[in-house]
Write a protein that holds these residues in place. Sequence first.
Motif, short mmCIF file in Angstrom:
data_model
loop_
_atom_site.label_atom_id
_atom_site.label_comp_id
_atom_site.label_asym_id
_atom_site.label_seq_id
_atom_site.Cartn_x
_atom_site.Cartn_y
_atom_site.Cartn_z
N LEU A 18 15.59 -22.81 90.10
CA LEU A 18 16.16 -24.14 89.88
C LEU A 18 16.85 -24.70 91.11
O LEU A 18 17.53 -25.73 91.03
CB LEU A 18 17.18 -24.10 88.72
CG LEU A 18 16.63 -23.70 87.36
CD1 LEU A 18 17.76 -23.66 86.34
CD2 LEU A 18 15.54 -24.66 86.91
N GLU A 19 16.68 -24.07 92.26
CA GLU A 19 17.38 -24.51 93.47
C GLU A 19 17.04 -25.95 93.85
O GLU A 19 17.85 -26.65 94.44
CB GLU A 19 17.06 -23.58 94.64
CG GLU A 19 17.64 -22.18 94.47
CD GLU A 19 17.34 -21.30 95.66
OE1 GLU A 19 16.60 -21.75 96.56
OE2 GLU A 19 17.83 -20.16 95.70
N GLY A 20 15.84 -26.40 93.50
CA GLY A 20 15.43 -27.74 93.89
C GLY A 20 15.79 -28.83 92.89
O GLY A 20 15.53 -30.00 93.14
N ALA A 21 16.41 -28.46 91.76
CA ALA A 21 16.77 -29.46 90.74
C ALA A 21 17.93 -30.32 91.23
O ALA A 21 18.92 -29.81 91.76
CB ALA A 21 17.13 -28.77 89.43
N ASP A 22 17.83 -31.63 91.03
CA ASP A 22 18.91 -32.53 91.46
C ASP A 22 20.13 -32.44 90.55
O ASP A 22 21.26 -32.35 91.03
CB ASP A 22 18.40 -33.98 91.48
CG ASP A 22 17.39 -34.22 92.58
OD1 ASP A 22 17.34 -33.42 93.54
OD2 ASP A 22 16.63 -35.20 92.49
N SER A 23 19.89 -32.47 89.23
CA SER A 23 21.00 -32.42 88.27
C SER A 23 20.63 -31.47 87.14
O SER A 23 19.48 -31.42 86.70
CB SER A 23 21.28 -33.81 87.68
OG SER A 23 21.64 -34.71 88.71
N ILE A 24 21.63 -30.71 86.68
CA ILE A 24 21.40 -29.75 85.60
C ILE A 24 22.43 -29.98 84.51
O ILE A 24 23.64 -30.04 84.77
CB ILE A 24 21.51 -28.29 86.12
CG1 ILE A 24 20.44 -28.02 87.18
CG2 ILE A 24 21.37 -27.30 84.95
CD1 ILE A 24 20.54 -26.64 87.81
N ILE A 25 21.95 -30.12 83.28
CA ILE A 25 22.81 -30.19 82.10
C ILE A 25 22.55 -28.94 81.28
O ILE A 25 21.39 -28.62 80.99
CB ILE A 25 22.53 -31.45 81.26
CG1 ILE A 25 22.85 -32.70 82.07
CG2 ILE A 25 23.34 -31.44 79.97
CD1 ILE A 25 22.48 -34.00 81.36
N CYS A 26 23.60 -28.24 80.92
CA CYS A 26 23.45 -26.99 80.17
C CYS A 26 24.07 -27.16 78.79
O CYS A 26 25.23 -27.59 78.67
CB CYS A 26 24.15 -25.86 80.94
SG CYS A 26 24.02 -24.26 80.13
N VAL A 27 23.30 -26.86 77.75
CA VAL A 27 23.79 -26.90 76.38
C VAL A 27 23.69 -25.49 75.82
O VAL A 27 22.58 -24.93 75.71
CB VAL A 27 22.98 -27.88 75.50
CG1 VAL A 27 23.59 -27.97 74.11
CG2 VAL A 27 22.92 -29.25 76.16
N ASN A 28 24.84 -24.89 75.48
CA ASN A 28 24.85 -23.48 75.10
C ASN A 28 26.07 -23.19 74.24
O ASN A 28 27.13 -23.78 74.44
CB ASN A 28 24.89 -22.61 76.37
CG ASN A 28 24.28 -21.24 76.16
OD1 ASN A 28 24.72 -20.49 75.31
ND2 ASN A 28 23.24 -20.93 76.94
N THR A 29 25.91 -22.30 73.29
CA THR A 29 27.06 -21.90 72.48
C THR A 29 27.99 -20.99 73.27
O THR A 29 29.15 -20.82 72.89
CB THR A 29 26.59 -21.16 71.22
OG1 THR A 29 25.74 -20.06 71.60
CG2 THR A 29 25.81 -22.10 70.29
#
Length: 317
Positions: free
Chosen positions: A268-279
């Motif tokens: 995921l190094e090249g991803a501009d923005s990351i949203i994480c949804v996790n319990t």
Amino acid sequence: MLRVLIITEQAQGRVAADLLAAAQQVAGGAPCEIFALVVNGDPAALSGWVDRVVSVTEPEIGEGEVRAIADLAAAEHRVFGFACILAPGSQWGSMLAPRLATKLGAALVPEICGIEPAEEGIRFLRPLSRGGDLAVIAVSKGVPAVVTVKPRVFHGAGRPGRATEILEGAGQGVRRGGVRLLGRAERAERDIRDADILISAGGGVGERIDALRPLAEALGGQLSTSRALVNRGVAPRSLQVGQTGKTVAPRLYMAMGIHGASQHVAALEGADSIICVNTNAKAPICSLADIVVVGDAVAFARDLLCKVKEEQENAAD
């Protein structure tokens, strides 16, 4: 002076930015002359990006004729003596590279994800088949290297500005193989490496993965998965993100119920923005995220889909 050759795929029809970025890293800042081999393509597309384009126009050389293209590249190597020859890490490039390396008696390094110039030669990094470990393959000076470049890993190719010389290559007399392109069919789903938005499901989503598909469609994105769901047989390997799957570089990556093993995080190094949804707010992937939402991923996707549809309806009014 160090010379590097990139071989562009005939069907690509665009500047191969990842190959150009990798070519620039081979020299490590030292003077370097970059060549490109274009077969039945538009050499002007590379004007300003490389120093010399060897352009071959020969209708008899089809897209599947990797044997003929290997002959062309080998002939150019005998003239110019390339330290490194770069091909795309596609099925096409994977068929071409071993043939070319055999012809040249060169080192073959597939699927590279990093380059480290060294005094004794060039070091290439490539992922191992397990975990997030990387293999370092050193190629000594004087030994040509034929490598394939892992897609969407190398970035930052220099802006056009080189004085490009276009050379006419000779396509006659090359040997043709037995492969012919009979037709083309579109995949039911695009390759996840080409997606600008990825909604990616992990073990926390499990068999409920189809519940995320409407959100991906509403955002104009695609569905992808972690290795956990592929191993369970819930999703096909073509949707897997990770070094044992695919390296991606979307504008937005939404990690839904993904724990974040090292090989997934590395992809995921090249991803501009990351949203994480996790319990679990302490899941490893949360440390990469720009936004962390603590909660059930499927419930979040359902609520977000309602908001997206509401916004789209308001915009249409």
